[in-house]
Scaffold this motif. Structure first.
Motif, short mmCIF file in Angstrom:
data_model
loop_
_atom_site.label_atom_id
_atom_site.label_comp_id
_atom_site.label_asym_id
_atom_site.label_seq_id
_atom_site.Cartn_x
_atom_site.Cartn_y
_atom_site.Cartn_z
N TYR A 140 53.34 48.92 41.74
CA TYR A 140 52.89 48.28 40.51
C TYR A 140 52.79 46.77 40.69
O TYR A 140 51.82 46.14 40.27
CB TYR A 140 53.85 48.63 39.36
CG TYR A 140 53.35 48.18 38.00
CD1 TYR A 140 52.60 49.03 37.20
CD2 TYR A 140 53.63 46.91 37.51
CE1 TYR A 140 52.15 48.64 35.95
CE2 TYR A 140 53.18 46.50 36.27
CZ TYR A 140 52.44 47.37 35.49
OH TYR A 140 51.99 46.97 34.26
N PHE A 170 42.82 46.68 35.03
CA PHE A 170 44.19 46.93 35.50
C PHE A 170 44.47 48.43 35.57
O PHE A 170 45.02 48.92 36.56
CB PHE A 170 45.20 46.22 34.59
CG PHE A 170 46.58 46.16 35.17
CD1 PHE A 170 46.84 45.43 36.32
CD2 PHE A 170 47.63 46.82 34.56
CE1 PHE A 170 48.12 45.37 36.86
CE2 PHE A 170 48.91 46.77 35.08
CZ PHE A 170 49.16 46.04 36.24
N GLU A 171 44.07 49.18 34.54
CA GLU A 171 44.27 50.63 34.56
C GLU A 171 43.49 51.28 35.70
O GLU A 171 43.98 52.21 36.35
CB GLU A 171 43.94 51.25 33.20
CG GLU A 171 45.04 50.94 32.19
CD GLU A 171 44.97 51.74 30.91
OE1 GLU A 171 44.45 52.88 30.94
OE2 GLU A 171 45.44 51.23 29.89
N GLN A 221 40.66 43.03 30.95
CA GLN A 221 41.82 43.03 31.84
C GLN A 221 42.53 44.38 31.77
O GLN A 221 42.91 44.93 32.80
CB GLN A 221 42.77 41.89 31.43
CG GLN A 221 43.97 41.73 32.32
CD GLN A 221 45.21 42.43 31.80
OE1 GLN A 221 45.35 42.72 30.62
NE2 GLN A 221 46.12 42.72 32.69
N ASP A 222 42.71 44.94 30.57
CA ASP A 222 43.35 46.24 30.43
C ASP A 222 42.59 47.32 31.20
O ASP A 222 43.18 48.13 31.92
CB ASP A 222 43.45 46.66 28.95
CG ASP A 222 44.55 45.92 28.20
OD1 ASP A 222 45.39 45.26 28.84
OD2 ASP A 222 44.56 46.02 26.95
N GLY A 228 48.49 50.98 30.12
CA GLY A 228 48.86 49.58 29.99
C GLY A 228 50.14 49.38 29.19
O GLY A 228 51.02 48.60 29.57
N VAL A 273 49.70 45.84 42.57
CA VAL A 273 48.52 45.88 41.71
C VAL A 273 48.49 44.64 40.80
O VAL A 273 47.44 44.06 40.58
CB VAL A 273 48.47 47.19 40.87
CG1 VAL A 273 47.36 47.16 39.84
CG2 VAL A 273 48.30 48.39 41.80
N SER A 274 49.65 44.24 40.30
CA SER A 274 49.73 43.03 39.47
C SER A 274 49.26 41.81 40.25
O SER A 274 48.56 40.94 39.70
CB SER A 274 51.17 42.80 38.99
OG SER A 274 51.54 43.77 38.05
N MET A 307 45.56 41.81 40.38
CA MET A 307 45.02 41.40 39.09
C MET A 307 45.12 39.88 38.94
O MET A 307 44.18 39.24 38.48
CB MET A 307 45.78 42.12 37.96
CG MET A 307 45.10 42.07 36.63
SD MET A 307 43.57 43.03 36.65
CE MET A 307 42.57 42.00 35.61
N ASN A 308 46.25 39.31 39.35
CA ASN A 308 46.41 37.85 39.27
C ASN A 308 45.40 37.14 40.14
O ASN A 308 44.84 36.11 39.74
CB ASN A 308 47.83 37.44 39.67
CG ASN A 308 48.83 37.68 38.57
OD1 ASN A 308 48.48 37.76 37.39
ND2 ASN A 308 50.09 37.81 38.93
#
Length: 146
Positions: free
Chosen positions: A104, A20-21, A16-17, A33, A107-108, A111-112
């Motif tokens: 941001y 996400f990056e 995930q890190d 992160g 992007v979150s 990711m979700n």
């Protein structure tokens, strides 16, 4: 019974890190992160002490201090002395950091969507309830002297 939950959590966190990056970079946001976690907290409540940020992110104070130094150098946050307690440092968002919030959060959301792909709403809620129970247990354990 052999349990693999902790192993899965560690692998998920690492993947995930990285993902996400990568998504952040693809969207022109050059933060790590750890910096993102601190920003997320400051976007909710600006002007926090290192201790408050540490408590809200579960990162160690010395880790927070190192990450904050990098963020100050990049113009993401500012440090000032707390006028009510000169031993405390207050960390505040810059205008640049405030401008990153919408991107941001987008992007979150990406990711979700990736995280919960294929889950029903009920499964997602149940999963998050289990994670909250694990987190609660770990937090309680951190606060007990053994």
């Amino acid at each position: 019974m052999e349990t693999k939950g902790g192993f899965y959590i560690t692998q998920i966190k690492q993947l995930q890190d990285r993902i996400f990056e990568r998504l952040l970079l693809e969207n022109g946001i050059e933060i790590s992160g750890g910096q993102g976690r601190i920003l997320f907290i400051l976007w909710k409540t600006d002007h926090l002490t290192i201790s408050e940020i540490s408590e809200k992110t579960s990162l160690a104070k010395n880790t927070i201090s190192v990450v904050i130094n990098g963020m100050v150098n990049k113009g993401i946050v500012e440090r000032s002395i707390n006028p009510q307690n000169r031993r405390q440092t207050i960390v505040s968002l810059t205008e640049y950091a405030k401008s990153l919030q919408v991107k941001y959060e987008a992007v979150s959301q990406q990711m979700n969507a990736l995280f919960y792909h294929g889950f029903s709403d009920k499964e997602q809620k149940q999963f998050e309830d289990y994670l909250a129970r694990i987190l609660e247990t770990l937090i309680e354990n951190m606060h007990t002297d053994k």
